[in-house]
Design an enzyme around this catalytic site. Structure first.
Site, mmCIF file in Angstrom:
data_model
loop_
_atom_site.group_PDB
_atom_site.id
_atom_site.type_symbol
_atom_site.label_atom_id
_atom_site.label_comp_id
_atom_site.label_asym_id
_atom_site.label_seq_id
_atom_site.Cartn_x
_atom_site.Cartn_y
_atom_site.Cartn_z
ATOM 1 N N HIS A 1 0.843 -1.210 0.000
ATOM 2 C CA HIS A 1 0.000 0.000 0.000
ATOM 3 C C HIS A 1 0.866 1.243 0.000
ATOM 4 C CE1 HIS A 1 -3.755 2.175 0.609
ATOM 5 N NE2 HIS A 1 -3.155 2.902 1.535
ATOM 6 N N HIS B 1 0.881 5.453 -1.472
ATOM 7 C CA HIS B 1 0.472 6.629 -2.256
ATOM 8 C C HIS B 1 1.783 7.392 -2.453
ATOM 9 C CE1 HIS B 1 -3.666 5.805 -0.903
ATOM 10 N NE2 HIS B 1 -3.183 5.725 0.313
ATOM 11 N N GLN C 1 2.705 11.187 -1.887
ATOM 12 C CA GLN C 1 2.711 11.739 -0.526
ATOM 13 C C GLN C 1 4.118 11.797 0.081
ATOM 14 O OE1 GLN C 1 -0.366 9.714 1.753
ATOM 15 N NE2 GLN C 1 -1.888 10.133 0.172
ATOM 16 N N ARG D 1 -5.004 15.755 5.715
ATOM 17 C CA ARG D 1 -5.662 15.380 4.462
ATOM 18 C C ARG D 1 -5.797 16.589 3.526
ATOM 19 N NH1 ARG D 1 -11.064 14.931 3.030
ATOM 20 N NH2 ARG D 1 -11.471 13.373 1.398
ATOM 21 N N TYR E 1 -4.926 7.429 -7.351
ATOM 22 C CA TYR E 1 -6.138 8.199 -7.646
ATOM 23 C C TYR E 1 -5.878 9.504 -8.374
ATOM 24 C CZ TYR E 1 -5.055 9.442 -2.713
ATOM 25 O OH TYR E 1 -4.448 9.755 -1.532
ATOM 26 N N HIS F 1 -12.095 3.593 -3.107
ATOM 27 C CA HIS F 1 -11.204 4.279 -2.157
ATOM 28 C C HIS F 1 -11.544 3.978 -0.703
ATOM 29 C CE1 HIS F 1 -9.765 7.550 0.424
ATOM 30 N NE2 HIS F 1 -8.722 7.571 -0.364
ATOM 31 N N HIS G 1 -5.745 -0.798 6.798
ATOM 32 C CA HIS G 1 -5.829 -0.233 8.163
ATOM 33 C C HIS G 1 -6.679 -1.083 9.122
ATOM 34 C CE1 HIS G 1 -3.700 3.155 6.609
ATOM 35 N NE2 HIS G 1 -4.707 3.588 5.878
ATOM 36 N N ASP H 1 2.468 3.301 2.681
ATOM 37 C CA ASP H 1 1.332 4.226 2.680
ATOM 38 C C ASP H 1 1.737 5.660 2.326
ATOM 39 O OD1 ASP H 1 -1.155 5.323 3.003
ATOM 40 O OD2 ASP H 1 -1.483 4.677 5.048
#
Ligand SMILES: [Zn+2]
Length: 341
Positions: A14, A16, A19, A35, A74, A136, A200, A251
């Site tokens: 996992h 992203h 980030q 966020r 995404y 998502h 999670h 993540d």
């Protein structure tokens, strides 16, 4: 020089990857403030930034011993293709977990309909990319989207990844909208099965964990990110009791080190239970590699070498190497092994 220890590469189930740009940045007092900063960072991305910056971050992952990644993506199709190219450059096997996003977030995350989303999945598959379905979260997708996506994933035997139970507010909103908790909704909409990975599951209750076990679904835990965001503690002892498969992810990429993810997982379980050796080393290594590969639908991914002459392993008996690796080393003991699969 000491003989290296050869291990299956770690699998980052996992990520992203964009980030990574937030590392070290002050981004507010709670998850919801972070966020906002994360969405602003997402808005900045173009195929060119993804191609260049993901290649750098995948290179950081490869050096840390991750040889496969599940990119929970995404940012759009051109950016997805750029991510796949960047992973190829870094010698990292990628499964593009294409995100379905109906509401909230940023306009660029969203598809107009679930039909559009399913078409995007088929387009990328037809181009030869390894793709998984990723509604998502229960925040971002309504019930009928879960039903349609669950159907496609099960017919096409694709991995299905979904965030669930990361924050208490998400659980409350799901109960208000559906009268169900997030994992209950996944079960009711055909989204729970042996190819499902729930990311999670921090605030999952006993019944939700029972559902995961009954359907043979996995969870992906991301301890360094969950700690960084103040998500809470994964229900490690209750997952263990039920024999639910666990994999790991970097993540938000606040930290990229599979050994640290595994150590946090084990030491958190020790704090919680007052015991030691909750998960044995072989099990932890399996969480770090085989379980992640299974969650991404991967059969082959590159091996890594551990530098047994590294100062972190000085004085360690050969039979104790794996335990010392998990409990006493960071990823700097990983040698830059061949990029051959
Ligand atoms: Zn995530």
């Amino acid at each position: 020089m000491a003989d290296p220890l050869v291990l299956p590469g770690f699998v980052n189930a996992h990520s992203h990857t964009f980030q990574r740009a937030l590392r070290g940045r002050r981004t507010g007092g709670d998850f919801w403030a972070w966020r906002e900063a994360m969405i602003a960072e997402a808005e900045r991305q173009t195929p060119e930034t993804v191609r260049r910056e993901y290649a750098e971050t995948y290179d950081e992952m490869r050096a840390a011993g991750y040889t496969a990644v599940g990119e929970f993506h995404y940012l759009g199709l051109p950016e997805g293709r750029a991510a796949a190219e960047a992973a190829g450059d870094a010698g990292v096997e990628i499964t593009l977990l294409l995100t379905a996003y109906a509401r909230g977030g940023s306009a660029r995350f969203r598809q107009a309909s679930v039909g559009d989303y399913l078409e995007q999945v088929e387009t990328l598959r037809a181009e030869g990319l390894r793709v998984g379905c990723a509604p998502h979260s229960v925040r971002a997708c309504p019930r009928d989207w879960f039903e349609e996506i669950g159907r496609l994933a099960s017919e096409a035997e694709l991995p299905l990844h979904v965030h669930a139970n990361e924050q208490p507010r998400e659980v409350e909103e799901c109960l208000a909208e559906h009268g169900l908790r997030p994992i209950e909704l996944l079960a009711e909409t055909g989204c729970l099965g042996p190819r499902t990975t729930v990311v999670h599951a921090t605030h999952a209750d006993d019944r939700e964990l029972d559902l995961l076990a009954a359907h043979g679904a996995r969870v992906c835990l991301c301890p360094t990110t969950e700690g960084n965001l103040g998500d809470g503690f994964a229900p490690l002892m209750r997952l263990r009791e039920r024999g639910v498969g666990i994999c790991i992810g970097s993540d938000s990429n606040v930290r990229i080190d599979p050994l640290e993810e595994l150590r946090e997982l084990e030491t958190t379980a020790r704090r919680e239970s007052g015991r030691r050796e909750v998960f044995d080393t072989e099990t932890l290594l399996c969480f770090g590699a085989d379980e992640g590969a299974a969650s991404l639908g991967l059969e082959r991914w590159p091996e890594i070498e551990i530098d047994t002459g590294h100062r972190s392993l000085r004085g360690v008996e050969p039979g104790d190497l794996l335990d010392a690796l998990i409990l006493g080393c960071s990823a700097e003991v990983v040698r830059n092994a061949s990029t051959e699969a």
